[in-house]
Design an enzyme around this catalytic site. Structure first.
Site, PDB file in Angstrom:
ATOM      1  N   HIS A 122       0.792  -1.228   0.000  1.00 52.74           N
ATOM      2  CA  HIS A 122       0.000   0.000   0.000  1.00 52.74           C
ATOM      3  C   HIS A 122       0.820   1.271   0.000  1.00 52.74           C
ATOM      4  O   HIS A 122       0.261   2.364   0.053  1.00 52.74           O
ATOM      5  CB  HIS A 122      -0.907   0.053   1.242  1.00 52.74           C
ATOM      6  CG  HIS A 122      -2.116  -0.815   1.130  1.00 52.74           C
ATOM      7  ND1 HIS A 122      -3.269  -0.391   0.537  1.00 52.74           N
ATOM      8  CD2 HIS A 122      -2.337  -2.086   1.516  1.00 52.74           C
ATOM      9  CE1 HIS A 122      -4.171  -1.355   0.581  1.00 52.74           C
ATOM     10  NE2 HIS A 122      -3.624  -2.407   1.166  1.00 52.74           N
ATOM     11  N   THR A 171      -8.769   6.294  -2.443  1.00 51.46           N
ATOM     12  CA  THR A 171     -10.102   5.747  -2.715  1.00 51.46           C
ATOM     13  C   THR A 171     -11.157   6.831  -2.588  1.00 51.46           C
ATOM     14  O   THR A 171     -12.233   6.711  -3.170  1.00 51.46           O
ATOM     15  CB  THR A 171     -10.458   4.590  -1.762  1.00 51.46           C
ATOM     16  OG1 THR A 171     -10.165   4.992  -0.425  1.00 51.46           O
ATOM     17  CG2 THR A 171      -9.700   3.335  -2.116  1.00 51.46           C
ATOM     18  N   LYS A 200       0.042  14.470   1.154  1.00 48.45           N
ATOM     19  CA  LYS A 200      -1.289  14.726   0.594  1.00 48.45           C
ATOM     20  C   LYS A 200      -1.506  16.226   0.319  1.00 48.45           C
ATOM     21  O   LYS A 200      -2.456  16.630  -0.323  1.00 48.45           O
ATOM     22  CB  LYS A 200      -2.367  14.183   1.524  1.00 48.45           C
ATOM     23  CG  LYS A 200      -2.387  12.646   1.595  1.00 48.45           C
ATOM     24  CD  LYS A 200      -3.433  12.143   2.563  1.00 48.45           C
ATOM     25  CE  LYS A 200      -3.477  10.644   2.715  1.00 48.45           C
ATOM     26  NZ  LYS A 200      -4.323   9.984   1.688  1.00 48.45           N
ATOM     27  N   LYS A 251      -9.252  13.794   4.083  1.00 50.75           N
ATOM     28  CA  LYS A 251      -8.353  12.640   4.114  1.00 50.75           C
ATOM     29  C   LYS A 251      -7.408  12.851   5.290  1.00 50.75           C
ATOM     30  O   LYS A 251      -7.351  13.954   5.832  1.00 50.75           O
ATOM     31  CB  LYS A 251      -7.568  12.505   2.812  1.00 50.75           C
ATOM     32  CG  LYS A 251      -6.974  13.825   2.292  1.00 50.75           C
ATOM     33  CD  LYS A 251      -6.323  13.668   0.921  1.00 50.75           C
ATOM     34  CE  LYS A 251      -7.308  13.681  -0.200  1.00 50.75           C
ATOM     35  NZ  LYS A 251      -7.226  12.518  -1.095  1.00 50.75           N
ATOM     36  N   ARG A 252      -6.703  11.829   5.702  1.00 54.44           N
ATOM     37  CA  ARG A 252      -5.738  12.006   6.794  1.00 54.44           C
ATOM     38  C   ARG A 252      -4.842  13.209   6.461  1.00 54.44           C
ATOM     39  O   ARG A 252      -4.524  13.444   5.294  1.00 54.44           O
ATOM     40  CB  ARG A 252      -4.854  10.764   6.955  1.00 54.44           C
ATOM     41  CG  ARG A 252      -5.486   9.646   7.758  1.00 54.44           C
ATOM     42  CD  ARG A 252      -4.592   8.428   7.805  1.00 54.44           C
ATOM     43  NE  ARG A 252      -4.190   8.017   6.466  1.00 54.44           N
ATOM     44  CZ  ARG A 252      -2.926   7.864   6.070  1.00 54.44           C
ATOM     45  NH1 ARG A 252      -1.924   8.075   6.909  1.00 54.44           N
ATOM     46  NH2 ARG A 252      -2.657   7.495   4.823  1.00 54.44           N
TER      47      ARG A 252
HETATM   48  C1  PLP Z   1     -12.324   6.829   1.797  1.00 56.48           C
HETATM   49  C2  PLP Z   1     -11.845   7.239   3.124  1.00 56.48           C
HETATM   50  C3  PLP Z   1     -10.489   7.495   3.339  1.00 56.48           C
HETATM   51  C4  PLP Z   1      -9.456   7.429   2.231  1.00 56.48           C
HETATM   52  O1  PLP Z   1      -9.307   8.703   1.684  1.00 56.48           O
HETATM   53  P1  PLP Z   1      -8.112   9.073   0.678  1.00 56.48           P
HETATM   54  O2  PLP Z   1      -8.444  10.448   0.248  1.00 56.48           O
HETATM   55  O3  PLP Z   1      -8.190   8.094  -0.445  1.00 56.48           O
HETATM   56  O4  PLP Z   1      -6.863   8.983   1.438  1.00 56.48           O
HETATM   57  C5  PLP Z   1     -10.077   7.866   4.590  1.00 56.48           C
HETATM   58  N1  PLP Z   1     -10.942   7.991   5.608  1.00 56.48           N
HETATM   59  C6  PLP Z   1     -12.268   7.774   5.438  1.00 56.48           C
HETATM   60  C7  PLP Z   1     -13.188   7.954   6.596  1.00 56.48           C
HETATM   61  C8  PLP Z   1     -12.761   7.377   4.202  1.00 56.48           C
HETATM   62  O5  PLP Z   1     -14.071   7.139   4.048  1.00 56.48           O
END
Ligand code: PLP
Length: 859
Positions: free
Chosen positions: A396, A701, A596, A590-591
């Site tokens: 990952h 995702t 990012k 996102k985190r």
């Molecule tokens: C989909 C999702 C993520 C992943 O987000 P990315 O932008 O792809 O890093 C992280 N946290 C939650 C709660 C999500 O639903």
């Protein structure tokens, strides 16, 4: 009787209204419904009676109250009855058919709320809405009582949960294994100081979804030593012993009877360990000592690993997960071979496939070897053949700091037998290379599992152990898989060219469109004249032919507006900030991580703010109003990420209170990002940001969830963005930034001092330095954008490099938004092109190309 007008989200809208307007007296209305057990009700009356039954006969509260919280638990227990029934049937069916089965092992799951998802998958949403109405409640309020079980950090955990939904829906003989952390990921609160973390006690009032299995208990050992017996057999003895206890969370498929399991383990000490003698002697603490120690293991998700203690705890978690899961898998393998079917171990990998979600469950490899050799009496070669044809590994990340390494000393102490096995695997790998690829011998120092190049800190490289031992290794998007093959694992790839595959991630269309945006779903179903897209997402391409249709555009825009208004109301509730639902909703959730690049986003917001202030009144009239929203948790010890959160909030304070601009720009930090927040935010989004430094985001995702919901993407050519752009069309994607292959060159140039920053970049940094956003010390954050050296410093993430092209892409966004009809068309095309990103497609590929399993639907 409730009216039966059903809108297509399954929620009878009129029912909600009546519940509000008439405000039925709870005790009065519920008295009419007798408490009768109806484990598999099919109509509203049966459901209501069963909810009543649980309220009366499996109470968790005093009988006098039936407020939303009480109603939630009774409702969930009523749903659980149906799930238990289906789970039992599924298990019995798998047992009878004995198909090859996959076990997905993951340290994280981000399940989100289960109630609305379960009744949606069961097709019982209408029945539950009507039943709750009879009981004086409305479904929406009841659904909102549920806490998110936050057993994961982010994308990796959410992926595991999407996969479970798809495995169940596709009737695959598969299920998940994880850990039952008592406290999930922390709860984030935003104060004047920035982010503060609080314990997330998801089990405070028990979870109605888990079913404890008191008969599924396995011994787990730590420390101790390895004895060599007279026949040469090795045995791991002594040390500490505890137990892993199983809890099952049922996972229903969509419109199928199949209901699979997420089995999560809890650590406990064996009951005889409670020292009654010490307790009676008044040493209460000593007596409970072992209990306490065992409980620590599953106390929290990702305990900080700064200290030796913390590291050890994390390794204990990993081992507990792997050992308990594999003992369970072996037990099931034997159980399914009854007396008339004598079993051969050689059949094992024809019946069992194990998928490791990243390197966290790597210990599954030496644990399977140990169980087969030391417990089942197999020889090395046979055990190795079985193990290496059973396990597969998903990578990952290519971030160097995220590639797991464990101290050899810690590993040898905690798991002496496993360390021996790992060393032997490494030794045999060296011998193999010497035999078949002598040209690679000088690469062995980087390929081997044990890395002793630093004599003070010899380590075990978990990723290398995974690659060497797995039959298949996959990346999670095409670009990422290419980087694995060409860079990170290039030499392994030359050794085993068929081992490496790509499996582009996906998301479940049930949670991420059908249930989270009933408005848009209704429209899609209407125009496609079928709701089969929910399980066959490629059908969305059928929307393309209508993308110019004014009627569809009007309906589409109305659905978006409804979702925006719903989210605006939520934001007002949690932040107190009023949001203009006519402004462009621009979201990055996102985190929080430097790669990012939330920092790139907020720097451009500051630039926008400055420019708006410079506009004349006339020019202001033409500007596109925007609400920029950012959300995400920063890891508690990640100082730079916490500074970014603070900056976003400080910028928001200034911008939102500046009357000159607040009608054109608002900046909002969405607190406590989790699955439930995502389900509200994503359908409301018009523009979403996926702007990582190219080559650093394995897939992403949330980009898929946004595109699926008709949110346009501003993004770099990174991870799955590349494929999303291909699917939905270049013209519907706001692209900017350096390409992955150029990143190393650009970093080098930066280090050599050859980078010339854009004046606008300097302007923004100066503006922060001026103290405009308060007196917090942003020095360390700004410094990360300056120097020219080393990882994590010297603008390693190329914010300065990409800033100008990012600003240009943002101007194109404004321009495009002015033409609403065209924007809506792009939005429709975005959804229409998202079919590939269903986790059903991903899981089918895993099933066919890695696991070699077939559907096993319950008749
Ligand atoms: C989909 C999702 C993520 C992943 O987000 P990315 O932008 O792809 O890093 C992280 N946290 C939650 C709660 C999500 O639903």
């Amino acid at each position: 009787m409730a009216p039966t007008t059903i809108v297509s989200n399954g929620l009878p809208e009129t029912v909600f209204k009546m519940a509000d307007e008439n405000s039925v007296s709870i005790s009065e209305s519920s008295r009419e419904i007798p408490p009768i057990a109806h484990p598999t009700p099919e109509d509203a009356f049966g459901v209501a009676a069963n909810i009543q039954y649980h309220a009366h006969y499996s109470p968790h509260f005093s009988p006098s109250k039936f407020e939303p919280e009480q109603a939630f638990f009774s409702t969930a227990e009523s749903v659980r009855d149906t799930l238990i029934q289906r789970w039992n049937e599924t298990y019995a069916h798998f047992h009878k058919v004995d198909p090859k089965q996959t076990y997905y092992i993951s340290m994280e799951y981000l399940q989100g709320r289960a109630l609305s998802n379960a009744i949606g998958n069961l097709g019982l949403t209408d029945a539950y809405a009507a039943a709750l109405y009879k009981l004086g409640h409305d479904l929406e309020t009841i659904v909102e009582q549920e806490k998110d079980p936050a057993l994961g950090n982010g994308g990796l955990g959410r992926l595991a949960s999407c996969f479970l939904d798809s495995m169940a829906t596709l009737n695959l003989p598969a299920w998940g294994y994880g850990l039952r952390y008592k406290y999930g990921l922390f709860k984030q609160k935003i104060t004047a100081k920035g982010q503060e973390e609080y314990a997330e006690d998801w089990l405070e009032k028990f979870s109605p979804w888990e079913i404890v299995r008191h008969d599924v208990v396995y011994p787990i050992r730590f420390f101790g030593e390895v004895l060599v017996e007279s026949d040469g057999k090795r045995k791991w003895v002594g040390g500490e012993q505890l137990q892993a206890l199983a809890y099952d969370i049922p996972i229903p498929g969509y419109k199928t009877k199949n209901t699979i399991s997420l089995r999560i383990w809890e650590a406990r000490s064996p009951p005889q360990d409670f020292d009654l003698y010490a307790f009676n002697a008044g040493k209460h603490i000593n007596a409970a000592d072992l209990q306490f120690k065992a409980q620590q293991i599953c106390a929290v998700l990702y305990p900080g690993d700064e200290t030796e203690e913390g590291k050890l705890l994390r390794l204990k978690q990993q081992y507990l997960l792997c050992s308990a899961s594999l003992q369970d898998i072996l037990a099931r393998f034997k159980e399914r071979r009854s007396k008339d079917k004598p079993f051969l171990w050689a059949e094992f990998s024809k019946k069992v496939s194990v998928q490791m979600n990243d390197t966290h469950p790597t210990l599954a490899i030496p644990e399977l070897m140990r169980l087969l050799m030391d417990e089942e009496g197999l020889g090395w070669d046979e055990a190795w053949t079985i193990t290496s044809s059973t396990v597969a590994y998903t990578n990952h990340t290519v971030l160097p700091e995220a590639l797991e390494k464990w101290s050899q000393a810690v590993m040898a102490k905690l798991l002496p037998r496993h360390f021996e096995i790992i060393a032997e695997i490494d030794k045999q790998f060296h011998a193999l290379v010497g035999k078949i690829r002598p040209d690679l011998e000088d690469k062995l120092s980087s390929l081997s599992i044990l890395d002793s190049s630093n004599p003070d800190k010899p380590v075990v490289r978990m990723a290398n152990l995974c690659v060497i031992s797995s039959h298949t290794v996959n990346g999670v998007a095409e670009l990422h898989s290419d980087i694995l093959k060409k860079e990170l694992f290039a030499d392994f790839n030359s050794l085993w060219p068929t081992k490496f595959q790509n499996k582009t991630n996906g998301v479940t269309p049930r949670r991420w469109l059908r249930f989270c945006s009933p408005e848009l779903s209704t429209i899609i179903t209407k125009w496609l004249r079928t709701d089969e897209w929910v399980t066959n997402l490629d059908l969305l391409t059928g929307l393309r032919q209508f993308a110019d249709d004014k009627q569809l555009q009007t309906e589409w825009a109305a659905a978006k507006t409804a979702n925006k208004q719903r989210f605006a109301k939520y934001l007002q509730d949690v932040t107190g900030i009023e949001v203009d639902s006519n402004s462009l909703f621009d979201i990055q959730i996102k985190r929080i991580h430097e790669y990012k690049r939330q920092l790139l986003n907020i720097l451009s917001v500051i630039y926008r703010y400055k420019k708006i202030k410079e506009l004349s009144k006339g020019e202001q009239m033409k500007a596109v109003p925007r609400t920029v929203m950012l959300g995400g948790k920063a890891f508690a010890t990640y100082a730079q990420a916490k500074r970014i959160v603070k900056l976003v909030n400080d910028v928001g304070q200034v911008v939102n209170n500046d009357r000159d601009v607040s009608h054109l720009l608002k900046v909002i930090f969405i607190p406590n990002y989790n699955v439930t927040v995502a389900e509200l935010a994503i359908p409301a989004s018009e523009l979403s940001q996926h702007i990582s430094t190219a080559g650093m985001e394995a897939s992403g995702t949330s980009n898929m969830k946004f595109a699926l919901n008709g949110s346009l993407i501003i993004g770099t050519l990174d991870g799955a963005n590349v494929e999303i752009r291909e699917e939905i069309g270049k013209n519907n994607f706001f692209l900017f930034g350096a390409r992955a292959e150029d990143v190393p060159i650009l970093r080098k140039q930066r280090e050599e001092g050859k980078f010339v920053p854009d004046p606008r970049f300097e302007e923004v940094k100066d503006f922060i330095r001026s103290g405009k956003f308060g007196d917090y010390d942003y020095g360390p954050l700004l410094e990360s954008l300056e120097g020219n050296t080393g990882y994590g410093r010297g603008d390693y993430f190329l914010v300065g490099q990409d800033f100008p092209s990012y600003l240009e892409a943002q101007s194109k966004v404004d321009e495009a938004y002015r033409n609403q009809a065209h924007w809506i068309k792009m939005s429709i095309l975005s959804t229409a092109g998202s079919g590939k990103f269903s986790s059903d497609r991903t899981i089918l590929q895993y099933a066919q190309e890695i696991w070699k399993i077939q559907a096993c639907p319950v008749p």
